[in-house]
Design a protein around this motif. Structure first.
Motif, short mmCIF file in Angstrom:
data_model
loop_
_atom_site.label_atom_id
_atom_site.label_comp_id
_atom_site.label_asym_id
_atom_site.label_seq_id
_atom_site.Cartn_x
_atom_site.Cartn_y
_atom_site.Cartn_z
N LEU A 111 0.81 -1.21 0.00
CA LEU A 111 0.00 0.00 0.00
C LEU A 111 0.84 1.26 0.00
O LEU A 111 0.31 2.37 -0.10
N LEU A 112 2.15 1.12 0.13
CA LEU A 112 3.01 2.30 0.27
C LEU A 112 4.16 2.22 -0.74
O LEU A 112 5.30 2.06 -0.35
N PRO A 113 3.86 2.31 -2.01
CA PRO A 113 4.96 2.18 -2.97
C PRO A 113 5.90 3.36 -2.92
O PRO A 113 5.48 4.49 -2.63
N ALA A 115 7.88 4.33 -0.83
CA ALA A 115 8.07 5.01 0.44
C ALA A 115 9.05 4.23 1.29
O ALA A 115 9.45 3.12 0.95
N ARG C 121 3.71 11.30 2.41
CA ARG C 121 4.34 10.04 2.04
C ARG C 121 5.27 10.20 0.85
O ARG C 121 6.27 9.52 0.75
N GLN C 122 4.90 11.04 -0.06
CA GLN C 122 5.72 11.28 -1.23
C GLN C 122 5.87 12.77 -1.43
O GLN C 122 5.12 13.56 -0.87
N ASP C 169 0.77 6.44 -7.15
CA ASP C 169 1.77 6.04 -6.17
C ASP C 169 1.82 6.99 -4.99
O ASP C 169 2.72 6.93 -4.18
#
Lengths: 242, 458, 293
Positions: A111-113, A115, C121-122, C169
């Motif tokens: 679920l956290l690509p 990262a 997160r990104q 993403d």
């Protein structure tokens, strides 16, 4: 020295199948996304989680899942013998790898690509069951940070002394060099994630001790769950219904 | 899972492996609980080295020992240390430099199997309490990584430990109990004088690794490189042949149920017994070859290069690698004179004298005097060997009952030549000097290494 | 309120005069909140989320389906909207939603875009085509514009922007296509947990009584600056881009510090942050702490 008295008490007054008192605290560090302090008897471990955030080294980021990093450190005053600090020793690499292995199975990394989740563990006092305490502390910190996980992971140790399986050995009991088992479990899915056993024993003894350790894991999971729910309720009360 | 192994495998290969496993078929045709072919190699001249080949994975282990002071908190125990080298030769995933996590994991497994489970008797390695114990060091080199390093490294280390022979050490009864250098001088005996001793192993721990797939449903034994890359988890069981478990290692990876774990542990115990049988058979073969070699050597009076003075002369006769046989004979002559002059027992001189560069000029002169004729190189060996034969005869007499009766030097020479020629190359013996020269010419340099047995306490 | 509070204390001592919050009423309100939460509205990791009242359900964030049952993947409160069941954690990193007003720091200037760090997160990207060029003209971006990107925003600048698009993403695209967005200067940045900022209609709060402007970025980064003069109207009646501000006076800086302190207090106590609570917290401060010469 006898480890279990004729009345059935161990050297610290516990029954053979009794866990040490567990204590969990959350939000102890301010700079990180999630932090927790886990205490089992005298063993005290801090864990801090940074993430999910952008990977430090871009080349290491994985395109379809998160990267889990783990750092382990123990304080120079954590064991009885005064020890010179040597930076990254073999033991810290080994323990960090074990905690990372347990967390990689627990966190829903798909679920956290791209990262990165970084877990830092500091042992303040090591009185037996250090691996289990590190995994528990890391789990609590990850839950505090709100990172989605497959299931809670709870770890516990057990051993075999004087022909009796004992739950949650402390340092004195573990130093005898008998069988010592550390198990990490997903309680709801009932799956063993991590299993380390040391010292020679027959298969039946191993099975008995591992079963006992699994029960200890379930008990530890219950205690951790209660602490987490309490923490979440208090946060919600203060934040209000927004 | 290591990232390098992950990127090694493409998605279609991974899917193929998983689908094949659902039908209990592995990509190399094995059944789920079959080992690959295990081959053992023990080098002929060294006593503590083993190379194990598990399919295409190749691991070499070398055991060395040194006699030193013990650790202060364990004065009556020796020590056992492991070192695992993953050189870049073995796999493109390995980097030179600090040991990575894979090397550390392999090293820890070896330690848990052989040291923490007390497989090797460390108290038997003590020679003099508080002063001299044997520190054994096992170096494991991975030569080729084709999957399942843990098992191969464990097998190689165990085979090397079982093949290892340490020289026997005896302690001279020292005077009183007071401190001082002369109390209990420790003497190391050369392999020729006293048989070197094996290490005492209480049990044989063997590592058995399983690869876990598909949520723990599909399990394979001894995963190859591609299977390990496609695996969701690994479980290593270190079991002995008597059905006991020394260690369990499951560092993360997919979760499995407890009943499944116990089932795999029992399978591992059975497999460990099978593998141990193969290991014992290979060791028996190695032992037989070793004994045969030793018998030939003793018969020709050609002992190991590290022999004591008494056998020094004879040793020279078959020591290749010393180059000029004349020089060898001179050394023999010189050493012989030294022997006649003085001490018995352990002396450094012999070991030094046998080395090509270690000869005194005085010895050389004396040697040349005994052999006399520099202009006739062909006769030198004969003269030298005559002297050697005389020495041999004398040495034999000193040692006690011998197989060779006292004879004239000429007869001795024939007998020696016959035995040397026969032992060295298996050809029918002949008294010709030419054949003898050929016989004593250096063959492969195997004997060139000289071990200096330094006696201590003097 | 105590300016240096501890996050664990449910008993809060409130001091200050003239505040609209009385000590007792706050306590009562907190206690009533505790009781108001029914037992099953909170779940822990690995708990089965009760869905007994519905035949079918839609799985939302924070849940997973295991053996036909809904299991929570985070610790938090269960939210049920029609058939959608999700679990919202109380503390997590900021995850962007379309239309959020955010405050971020420029970390990199790469070909035709800026990389902005949002504490998420990104990282977020701000395309060259999504900013207002100086002069306000709407024209095609040339190669010269690309070379002069640093004259607009440089590495280390703080900007306010709005989320334009989300990618799969987790990365975010921003835009500053309004005069109220752009570079921020002359104030103070306070970072608070992102969950405390309520999503509202107006994130740009002007508080003339205190003399500060507050931008409540949804990613938890809050900008406090002295009051800006009202934008001058141009010839066509549209607000022009404001000229650069004069440096702040001493009183203005003191006001900014007080407001930042109030924000930190609210964050430490884990109270929600919006205009009303900000005003209350500011007014409940202990006098003399910042005013000392």
């Amino acid at each position: 020295m006898e480890f279990v008295s004729p009345e059935g008490l161990r050297i610290d007054g516990r029954r053979p199948q009794e866990l040490r008192a567990l204590q969990c605290k959350f939000g102890v560090l301010s700079c990180c996304d999630g932090s927790a302090l886990f205490q089992a008897g005298n063993t005290k471990v801090f864990a801090a989680v940074y993430g999910p955030r952008v990977a430090d080294i871009r080349g290491q980021a994985l395109h379809d899942r998160a990267l889990i990093k783990c750092e382990y450190a123990h304080a120079a005053f954590s064991t009885g013998a005064a020890r010179r600090r040597r930076g990254r020793s073999r033991k810290s690499t080994e323990l960090a790898a074990l905690v990372r292995g347990a967390l990689e199975q627990t966190i829903l990394v798909e679920l956290l690509p791209r990262a990165q989740v970084e877990v830092c563990i500091q042992v303040l006092f090591a009185d037996g069951g250090v691996t289990a305490a590190c995994i528990n502390a890391a789990m609590l910190a990850v839950a505090d940070a709100g990172i989605p996980v497959r299931d809670m992971v709870a770890a516990c140790g057990a051993g075999h002394l004087e022909a009796m399986p004992l739950l949650d050995l402390n340092h004195t009991e573990a130093a005898t060099g008998g069988l010592e088992v550390c198990v990490a479990l997903h309680p709801a899915l009932d799956r063993v994630v991590l299993l380390q056993a040391d010292a020679k024993a027959s298969v039946d003894t191993l099975e008995a001790v591992t079963t006992l350790a699994l029960q200890g894991c379930k008990a530890a999971a219950g205690a951790m769950r209660e602490a987490l729910l309490q923490h979440v309720r208090s946060l919600a009360a203060r934040r209000g219904a927004i | 899972m290591q990232r390098d192994l992950d990127t090694l495998l493409s998605n279609s290969e991974r899917n193929f492996i998983l689908k094949a496993l659902k039908e209990e078929q592995r990509i190399d045709g094995r059944r789920p609980f079959d080992y690959r072919k295990i081959q053992y190699q023990f080098p002929a001249d060294e006593d503590g080295s083993a190379t194990v080949q598990l399919g295409a994975t190749r691991v070499m282990a070398v055991v060395t020992a040194a006699l030193e002071a013990p650790f202060p908190d364990r004065p009556n125990e020796g020590s056992l240390r492991f070192n695992v080298e993953l050189s870049p030769m073995a796999s493109p995933a390995f980097e030179v430099g600090r040991p990575g996590e894979a090397a550390l994991e392999a090293m820890r497994l070896l330690e848990r199997a052989l040291r923490d489970s007390r497989a090797v008797d460390l108290e038997a390695l003590c020679v003099l309490v508080g002063q001299k114990v044997w520190h054994v060091r096992v170096d494991v080199h991975v030569l080729d990584h084709a999957g399942n390093l843990a098992d191969a490294a464990g097998l190689a280390a165990l085979a090397a430990l079982m093949a290892f022979r340490r020289p026997e050490a005896s302690v001279a009864p020292g005077g009183g109990g007071g401190g001082g250098g002369e109390r209990g001088a420790v003497t190391l005996h050369a392999p020729d004088v006293r048989e070197p001793l094996p290490l005492s192993l209480h049990h044989l721990p063997l590592a058995v690794t399983f690869g876990l797939f598909e949520g723990g449903e599909a399990v394979v034994l001894d995963p190859s490189l591609k299977e390990a890359a496609a695996a969701a988890g690994m479980l290593t069981v270190i079991a002995t042949t008597h059905g006991e478990v020394c260690a369990l290692h499951k560092p993360g990876g997919i979760g499995i149920s407890l009943s499944q774990t116990m089932r795999l542990v029992r399978v591992a115990c059975a497999k460990a017994a099978e593998v141990a049988e193969g290991l014992r058979a290979a060791l028996r073969g190695h032992e037989t070859a070793r004994v045969a070699r030793r018998v030939c050597r003793r018969g020709a009076q050609g002992a190991d290069a590290g022999a004591l003075l008494d056998d020094a002369a004879g040793a020279v006769a078959v020591v290749p690698g010393l180059g000029d046989p004349g020089r060898a004979a001179a050394a023999a002559g010189g050493a012989h004179l030294d022997a006649l002059a003085g001490s018995s027992g352990a002396r450094n001189g012999s070991g030094g004298a046998l080395e090509p560069g270690g000869m005194d000029s005085s010895d050389a002169e004396e040697g040349s005097r005994t052999s006399a004729r520099p202009g006739e190189p062909r006769k030198l060996p004969r003269a030298g060997l005559v002297a050697a034969a005389a020495v041999v005869g004398g040495a034999r007499a000193r040692q006690g009952p011998s197989s060779l009766p006292e004879q004239a030097p000429g007869d001795n020479f024939e007998a020696i030549a016959a035995m040397i020629a026969g032992a060295a190359q298996g050809r029918p013996h002949s008294g010709d000097a030419l054949d003898l020269q050929a016989a004593v010419k250096p063959k492969s340099g195997k004997r060139a290494k000289v071990r200096k047995w330094q006696p201590l306490g003097t | 309120m105590q300016l240096a509070g501890q996050p664990q204390a449910p008993n809060i001592i409130i001091r200050g005069s003239g505040s609209s919050l009385a000590a007792a009423s706050v306590q009562e309100r907190l206690e009533s909140q505790y009781e108001a939460f029914s037992e099953d509205s909170f779940v822990c990791v690995g708990d089965i989320v009760p869905t007994d009242m519905q035949e079918g359900f839609l799985r939302g964030h924070g849940t997973q389906v295991v053996d036909g049952q809904l299991m929570a993947t985070v610790c938090g409160r269960v939210e049920r909207i029609n058939k959608l069941v999700s679990v919202r954690p109380l503390r997590n990193r900021y995850s962007a939603e379309l239309g959020d007003v955010v405050v971020g720091r420029v970390t990199d200037v790469a070909g035709k875009r800026w990389i902005v760090d949002l504490n998420a997160r990104q990282e977020a990207t701000l395309q060259l085509s999504s900013v207002n060029l100086p002069g306000g003209v709407q024209r095609r971006r040339t190669a010269e514009d690309e070379l002069n990107m640093r004259s607009v925003f440089e590495e280390g600048d703080l900007i306010s922007a709005e989320v334009q698009a989300l990618h799969q993403d987790g990365s975010v695209s921003l835009h500053t296509r309004s005069l109220k967005y752009g570079k921020l200067a002359g104030g103070q940045l306070v970072t608070v947990p992102a969950n405390l900022i309520k999503r509202q209609k107006h994130h740009f709060n002007t508080l003339p009584d205190m003399g500060v402007d507050v931008i409540l970025g949804c990613n938890g980064m809050v900008w406090v600056a002295p009051n800006a003069p009202p934008p001058a109207l141009g010839a066509d009646g549209e607000p022009e881009q404001a000229p650069p501000r004069p440096p702040a006076t001493r009183e203005q800086r003191a006001a900014v510090c007080r407001m930042a302190g109030a924000l930190r207090a609210l964050a430490a106590l884990y109270f929600p942050i919006f205009q009303a609570t900000l005003v209350d917290a500011y007014q409940a401060r202990k006098p003399g702490l910042v005013d000392a010469a």
